[in-house]
Scaffold this active site. Structure first.
Site, PDB file in Angstrom:
ATOM      1  N   TYR A 154     -22.875 -25.893  23.825  1.00  0.00           N
ATOM      2  CA  TYR A 154     -23.214 -24.600  24.412  1.00  0.00           C
ATOM      3  C   TYR A 154     -24.694 -24.331  24.173  1.00  0.00           C
ATOM      4  O   TYR A 154     -25.186 -24.475  23.055  1.00  0.00           O
ATOM      5  CB  TYR A 154     -22.368 -23.498  23.767  1.00  0.00           C
ATOM      6  CG  TYR A 154     -22.619 -22.112  24.318  1.00  0.00           C
ATOM      7  CD1 TYR A 154     -22.326 -21.800  25.644  1.00  0.00           C
ATOM      8  CD2 TYR A 154     -23.144 -21.099  23.511  1.00  0.00           C
ATOM      9  CE1 TYR A 154     -22.547 -20.521  26.151  1.00  0.00           C
ATOM     10  CE2 TYR A 154     -23.363 -19.821  24.013  1.00  0.00           C
ATOM     11  CZ  TYR A 154     -23.064 -19.545  25.335  1.00  0.00           C
ATOM     12  OH  TYR A 154     -23.282 -18.284  25.827  1.00  0.00           O
ATOM     13  N   ASP A 242     -30.971 -28.254  20.153  1.00  0.00           N
ATOM     14  CA  ASP A 242     -30.585 -26.857  20.128  1.00  0.00           C
ATOM     15  C   ASP A 242     -30.064 -26.569  18.724  1.00  0.00           C
ATOM     16  O   ASP A 242     -28.911 -26.851  18.397  1.00  0.00           O
ATOM     17  CB  ASP A 242     -29.521 -26.570  21.192  1.00  0.00           C
ATOM     18  CG  ASP A 242     -29.137 -25.097  21.217  1.00  0.00           C
ATOM     19  OD1 ASP A 242     -29.416 -24.390  20.220  1.00  0.00           O
ATOM     20  OD2 ASP A 242     -28.541 -24.662  22.214  1.00  0.00           O
ATOM     21  N   LYS A 270     -29.887 -17.018  16.019  1.00  0.00           N
ATOM     22  CA  LYS A 270     -28.946 -16.691  14.951  1.00  0.00           C
ATOM     23  C   LYS A 270     -29.604 -16.439  13.583  1.00  0.00           C
ATOM     24  O   LYS A 270     -30.098 -15.350  13.362  1.00  0.00           O
ATOM     25  CB  LYS A 270     -27.825 -17.726  14.927  1.00  0.00           C
ATOM     26  CG  LYS A 270     -27.064 -17.625  16.274  1.00  0.00           C
ATOM     27  CD  LYS A 270     -25.808 -18.405  16.442  1.00  0.00           C
ATOM     28  CE  LYS A 270     -25.141 -17.997  17.752  1.00  0.00           C
ATOM     29  NZ  LYS A 270     -24.748 -19.055  18.631  1.00  0.00           N
TER      30      LYS A 270
HETATM   31  C1  LIG Z   1     -25.129 -19.056  20.168  1.00  0.00           C
HETATM   32  C2  LIG Z   1     -25.774 -20.246  20.758  1.00  0.00           C
HETATM   33  C3  LIG Z   1     -26.687 -20.145  21.820  1.00  0.00           C
HETATM   34  C4  LIG Z   1     -26.940 -18.845  22.539  1.00  0.00           C
HETATM   35  O1  LIG Z   1     -27.491 -17.891  21.715  1.00  0.00           O
HETATM   36  P1  LIG Z   1     -27.355 -16.325  22.135  1.00  0.00           P
HETATM   37  O2  LIG Z   1     -28.203 -15.632  21.128  1.00  0.00           O
HETATM   38  O3  LIG Z   1     -25.893 -16.019  22.045  1.00  0.00           O
HETATM   39  O4  LIG Z   1     -27.863 -16.202  23.524  1.00  0.00           O
HETATM   40  C5  LIG Z   1     -27.351 -21.273  22.221  1.00  0.00           C
HETATM   41  N1  LIG Z   1     -27.127 -22.465  21.630  1.00  0.00           N
HETATM   42  C6  LIG Z   1     -26.242 -22.612  20.629  1.00  0.00           C
HETATM   43  C7  LIG Z   1     -26.066 -23.939  19.983  1.00  0.00           C
HETATM   44  C8  LIG Z   1     -25.516 -21.511  20.171  1.00  0.00           C
HETATM   45  O5  LIG Z   1     -24.611 -21.667  19.204  1.00  0.00           O
END
Ligand SMILES: *Cc1c(COP(=O)(O)O)cnc(C)c1O
Length: 431
Positions: A154, A242, A270
């Site tokens: 994701y 990511d 995060k």
């Molecule tokens: C949570 C997440 C995102 C998106 O972040 P948001 O602040 O929810 O837009 C992107 N990449 C990874 C790996 C994530 O866990």
């Protein structure tokens, strides 16, 4: 807290069910992010009234040991005094200016000092923005269109990255998403996780979660990240980690330090916001020079580098020294062993993957290595009853089988012991 005028505050309306009913009238599905609606576990979501450390209390006064922790930002637990103090102090001086501030420089400096190879970054307001902008930068810098991502990873909800996303997208049983045009994903190639794909001369970037934490928790296979690095180097494509979940969580330098593989670009979010809306993308100096105002890749944000968010991020990182990661991992090791013991005793087949302090839970006897295997585990249907049995015992796991289990530095021995006791009873109930 006083109810806003015009909304009757009868007792029934302050129960979880009453709040959810009111929510559903004004918010689609009653929520502002799909997984919170409890669609894949059933029942009514609890509405959080407050959190402190490892715990949250719902609107009815029930306390839960919380392993959601906002899906990652809560690495110190809820409402840590240092972060709250920093946010309050910053707020008193103004909450947004549209001009540069010193804290942005300090947060970027601190992040670059921790992550090996990270030289420059841009702050944004979410992980979604970070990944979306990293893709634009990769395309702008290479002059190529194609991006490769992995099924079950994701990267936020931007159009080109929604193809075969994990987490909430997977929970909803959507392979893609209505409203995303074929054109928007035409240059997105989806490959299975843990197999190094063919990377050709049309590929701008390969995006990967270095530890996949949105299809449950799936560790990178031996050599996978090194293989991606080599394939990108051969093709002249950029490797994008990511690290929105792994960054500043797996180690001071995130997955980059943990695995010793350096990408060209990073996405963060995060943890670096300490619970406020923050994301960042960054890389080497030359690559970041393609970004406006230095270069031709445009990217901007009214609230980017926000004073409250950067204050929270700085206070959070200040609490994360080397010993913090050792403590966090020790908590995760104890919980993983306890959960495995609980399932072992009950005879229910389950595995508890762990990478550093990141934990997952899959029912079945194999350790999933990719999205198809994770989905096969989810198809057992055992996550929902286990989740409910834990919730009844005061333990809040994420309300979806594709999410990770997040421990924080605020989880005490007693919290972990209580969780293991609850899991032992819950597993026996499933058997
Ligand atoms: C949570 C997440 C995102 C998106 O972040 P948001 O602040 O929810 O837009 C992107 N990449 C990874 C790996 C994530 O866990």
């Amino acid at each position: 807290m006083a109810e806003p005028p015009g909304i009757a505050a009868g007792d029934a309306e302050l129960t979880n069910a009453g709040l959810f009913e009111r929510a559903c009238a004004v918010l689609p599905g009653g929520v502002n992010s799909p997984v919170r609606a409890f669609g894949s576990v059933g029942g009514t979501p609890y509405f959080v009234a407050r959190g402190q450390g490892a715990h949250v209390w719902d609107a009815e006064g029930n306390r839960y040991i919380d392993y959601v922790q906002s899906y990652g930002p809560g690495i110190l637990g809820h409402a840590p005094a240092a972060v709250i103090g920093a946010v309050v102090a910053a707020a008193a001086d103004g909450t947004s200016f549209g001009a540069p501030t010193e804290r942005e420089v300090r947060l970027a400096t601190e992040m670059c000092a921790r992550v090996p190879g990270l030289e420059m970054l841009r702050l944004v307001s979410s992980g979604t923005e970070a990944a979306m902008s990293a893709v634009r930068l990769a395309r702008g810098a290479t002059g190529r269109n194609k991006i490769v991502k992995f099924a079950g990873c994701y990267h936020g909800h931007s159009d080109s990255l929604l193809a075969a996303g994990g987490s909430g997208v997977a929970n909803q049983g959507l392979s893609g998403c209505d409203g995303v045009t074929p054109g928007a994903v035409a240059d997105t190639v989806v490959a299975p996780y843990n197999v190094v794909p063919d990377v050709d001369g049309d590929t701008a970037a390969v995006l990967v979660e270095p530890v996949a934490a949105n299809m449950g928790l799936v560790a990178p296979a031996e050599g996978f990240l090194e293989g991606l690095r080599a394939a990108c180097d051969r093709a002249g494509a950029l490797l994008v980690f990511d690290e929105v979940i792994t960054g500043f969580r797996l180690a001071c330098g995130g997955a980059t330090e943990f695995y010793g593989v350096r990408p060209d670009l990073w996405c963060f979010g995060k943890v670096i916001g300490g619970g406020l809306p923050v994301g960042a993308f960054g890389g080497g100096r030359e690559l970041m020079g393609h970004l406006a105002p230095l270069g031709g890749v445009y990217q901007a944000g009214t609230l980017s580098g926000n004073p409250l968010a950067t204050a929270a991020g700085l206070a959070t990182l200040a609490a994360l020294d080397g010993s913090a990661y050792e403590r966090l991992e020790a908590i995760a090791v104890k919980l993983a062993a306890g959960l495995e013991g609980a399932f072992g005793a009950s005879g229910v087949d389950a595995v508890v993957p762990r990478v550093g302090s990141l934990l997952g839970l899959f029912f079945g006897d194999g350790m999933p290595r990719n999205f198809d295997e994770a989905a096969a585990s989810v198809a057992s249907g055992l996550y929902a009853p286990f989740f409910q049995a834990m919730l009844r015992r005061g333990v809040a796991l994420a309300p979806g089988p594709y999410e990770a289990i997040f421990v924080s530095l605020a989880h005490s021995e007693a919290d972990i012991d209580a969780t293991i006791t609850a899991a032992t009873e819950a597993a026996a109930e499933l058997a």
